[in-house]
Design an enzyme around this catalytic site. Structure first.
Site, short mmCIF file in Angstrom:
data_model
loop_
_atom_site.label_atom_id
_atom_site.label_comp_id
_atom_site.label_asym_id
_atom_site.label_seq_id
_atom_site.Cartn_x
_atom_site.Cartn_y
_atom_site.Cartn_z
N GLU A 249 47.32 -12.84 77.20
CA GLU A 249 48.08 -13.11 75.96
C GLU A 249 48.49 -11.85 75.21
O GLU A 249 49.56 -11.80 74.59
CB GLU A 249 47.25 -14.00 75.01
N GLU B 136 41.36 -20.84 79.42
CA GLU B 136 40.56 -21.42 78.33
C GLU B 136 40.23 -22.89 78.62
O GLU B 136 39.14 -23.36 78.27
CB GLU B 136 41.33 -21.27 77.01
#
Length: 723
Positions: free
Chosen positions: A148, A126
């Protein structure tokens, strides 16, 4: 700043300045989104803004680099472990603040370039997505992606919103809902990385060249003519696919894993609104997940416990690393053949011995079959398959075992047979070599009596099918020395598998605890609870299959053989073994009802040719009681609590010595539901007082299998992890 260095460097050809942001978390081998980093990010962003105001057009761009061997590791998971549901509003605000800084950097109108020198996972990817242009070192060992969901979380620091806008709803699904990773070359094919270089030293010059060539930049979704790849949820094709997506997801997760459902919601909801609103939606979903119990369970086990095992926390210290060159296997049946494949595919010369060359060749043929499948699918070159098979030497002659660093017996579960093959093969070991048994239940200390060097005798328990099952249980006998344990640990890691280390006892850890699961299921059938209820309750709780189905697959006759062996062992010690209700029911199935299990034609299930298996209809008349009362939660609790109680007992008795071995062993060895974080984390996630109360209730109603003595209660408290 303690985690970021900020400086201005000359742009290419000295034409203006470039802001160089270097991620370098002090005292850590990797960069993380710790609280200090978030504060430093705010300061670095403020300095970029100040320099942009002061320099104007002379600030040509921003370059993101890492001073570590990896680019960025992601979130601070220890901090996440300390969160509770009450922290959700604060977590939401923290996520939003961080994303505000990301947005500031990417909307200045000047190019932001990420120099990806190493792996960038989760929050690290990210951070890379802040950039308009990403350059990576072309190294297949480097991994990018958003895993995740495998930790009970979702990529909520712009990951979902950006990946959907870059790849489309359908294209982004494998990377967001499954956590699929990708290499730099794959990233370039996907359009997620824009350029590749051969060495880290080429990254910064390439970044400066890009800034000079394209002095203006904006994210694709900020362009007026932007269209989402594949269409939005409003398009008929996407809408039709989304109609079935929640049902397919629930079929996979059984409603026990909130992260994939939250990620899917954020993907679809975010695709219907503008970019900034999508980010807020994403933040809300992430805040709820990261303050929930399932995420804490999964992070505890799949990150902290798994890393503890990889780091060798269960390996005796002070022993030199061992690399096996030649390993012998006694018995070319299903287990021996699977071990041979695992070794040969990792470059280990393997001698596969059986009573005849024909049987040994049949064992090698298993590897040929697996290799051909990979060749057919394009996953292996024919030359590599031939080289793999050339490493396996089938034989009936014990002399061919000469010079083996390790010999593993994988013969039938019979003490006399195991003793015979041990005495025959052990003299062939190389100097300093060691011997192992692949037994799943027989105590190692007793088997070691056949060895001339019991200190070099150990249990190495593989799980079936060996080529698919990742866990290996290493069992230390009473006389096994530290060097042998360490070497066994290194051998298992050399196979690319996950080792846990336990001390000797009947059934060790995994077989002993797994036995409680299947026998509790059988006991409930004997109480009159319908078989279909038991099986479905287990799967709804997150077990891969029901206990009766497992008993069929492993053979009811094997369970009865183990029971008979246990009775004989107790009798030899002058004791009487009291069989459990479940064991007695399984014994009746085999000896009275002639239902030996799947391999023998049928057990709790029938297996009609060419049709789907189904529960044996006679179970209803034989066992179900119309007056039997049951609650689904009670059935599920009995199946999970029984295993957790047995795990805690193993910890108290010293069969297990660590929580990480217990959690990883229970999930990868016996299929304990991953959403719980494993058998011990199930206790800690439930809350120790609440777990003890419920176990006491179950003990009062359903017997001593749920009883926790003072020593076990103390062990639960003593081993509770702290973050």
């Amino acid at each position: 700043m303690q985690t970021i260095r900020y400086e201005l460097i000359p742009a290419q050809n000295g034409d203006g300045q470039v802001a160089l942001i270097t991620f370098d978390e002090q005292g850590s081998p990797v960069n993380t989104m710790c609280r200090q980093w978030q504060q430093d990010l705010a300061e670095a962003t403020a300095r970029v803004l100040a320099d942009h105001d002061q320099l104007g057009d002379a600030l040509k761009g921003i370059v993101l680099v890492s001073a570590k061997s990896s680019f960025f590791a992601g979130a601070d998971l220890k901090a996440t472990m300390r969160l509770t549901e009450a922290d959700a509003p604060a977590a939401f605000a923290e996520i939003e603040r961080m994303k505000k800084h990301f947005r500031t950097l990417e909307t200045l109108g000047i190019p932001v370039v990420a120099c990806l020198n190493g792996t960038a996972l989760g929050g690290g990817w990210e951070v890379a997505l802040i950039a308009h242009h990403r350059i990576a070192v072309n190294d297949a060992k480097i991994q990018f992606g958003l895993p995740e969901v495998t930790l009970g979380l979702m990529p909520g620091a712009t990951g979902i919103t950006k990946m959907v806008r870059l790849l489309g709803l359908m294209g982004a699904q494998p990377y967001l809902l499954e956590g699929k990773l990708f290499s730099p070359a794959e990233a370039q094919r996907l359009g997620l990385v824009h350029a590749l270089v051969d060495a880290p030293g080429q990254l910064l010059p390439a970044a400066l060249a890009h800034i000079a060539a394209l002095p203006q930049a904006q994210q694709p979704w900020d362009a007026k003519d932007y269209k989402m790849p594949g269409g939005t949820p409003a398009s008929p094709k996407v809408a039709n696919a989304l109609v079935v997506a929640p049902a397919m997801l629930t079929k996979t997760t059984r409603g026990r894993y909130p992260a994939p459902a939250a990620a899917l919601s954020a993907m679809v909801e975010g695709a219907l609104v503008d970019y900034d609103t999508a980010l807020r939606i994403e933040s809300r979903h992430l805040a709820r997940l990261m303050t929930g119990q399932v995420a804490r369970n999964m992070i505890s086990t799949f990150f902290f416990d798994m890393n503890a095992i990889k780091a060798g926390k269960s390996r005796p210290a002070g022993v030199a690393r061992f690399k096996p060159a030649k390993v012998g296997i006694l018995g070319a049946g299903m287990m021996g053949a699977g071990i041979a494949w695992s070794q040969a595919s990792r470059g280990i010369a393997t001698v596969l011995k059986d009573v005849s060359v024909e049987k040994a060749e049949a064992g090698k043929a298993y590897s040929a079959k697996l290799a051909q499948k990979r060749v057919d699918k394009g996953g292996m070159q024919p030359e590599a398959a031939q080289a793999l098979l050339a490493r396996i030497t089938p034989t009936q002659d014990a002399a061919d075992l000469a010079g083996c660093d390790l010999i593993i017996e994988a013969v039938y579960e019979n003490r006399e047979l195991k003793a015979q093959v041990t005495r025959e093969a052990e003299p062939q070991l190389a100097p300093g070599g060691f011997f192992a048994s692949n037994t799943s239940t027989l105590p190692i200390t007793g088997l070691a009596e056949a060895s001339s060097r019991p200190e070099k005798f150990i249990g190495i328990h593989f799980f079936s099918p060996v080529d698919k099952m990742k866990l290996v249980e290493i069992i230390r006998g009473r006389q096994t020395d530290d060097e042998t344990v360490a070497r066994a640990f290194d051998y298992v890691q050399a196979l690319g598998k996950i080792p846990i280390v336990v001390n000797d006892s009947r059934g060790f850890y995994t077989s002993r605890t797994f036995g409680t699961f299947v026998m509790e299921g059988a006991a409930m059938l004997g109480e009159g609870i319908p078989a279909a209820v038991i099986e479905n309750a287990a799967m709804q709780a997150g077990m891969p299959v029901g206990p009766l189905a497992v008993l069929d697959e492993t053979a009811l006759t094997l369970s009865v053989h183990v029971l008979d062996q246990t009775r004989a062992d107790y009798a030899a010690e002058g004791r009487v073994y009291a069989a459990t209700p479940g064991e007695l029911l399984v014994e009746r199935m085999v000896k009275e009802l002639k239902r030996p299990g799947r391999a023998g034609g049928g057990g709790f299930y029938d297996y009609p040719a060419g049709a789907k298996k189904h529960l044996w209809p006679e179970l209803r008349g034989l066992f179900e009681k119309s007056g039997a009362s049951w609650q689904l939660q009670d059935v599920q609790d009995r199946l999970l609590y029984r295993q957790a109680v047995e795990t805690a007992r193993c910890l108290a008795e010293g069969v297990l010595t660590s929580v990480h071995d217990a959690n990883i062993g229970s999930i990868f060895g016996i299929g304990f539901p991953a959403w719980t974080g494993g058998a011990m984390q199930f206790i800690y996630g439930t809350g120790v007082p609440a777990f003890l109360r419920r176990a006491d209730e179950l003990a009062q109603r359903h017997g001593a299998g749920f009883a926790l003595d003072a020593r076990t209660r103390a062990a639960i408290e003593q081993h509770q992890p702290r973050y």
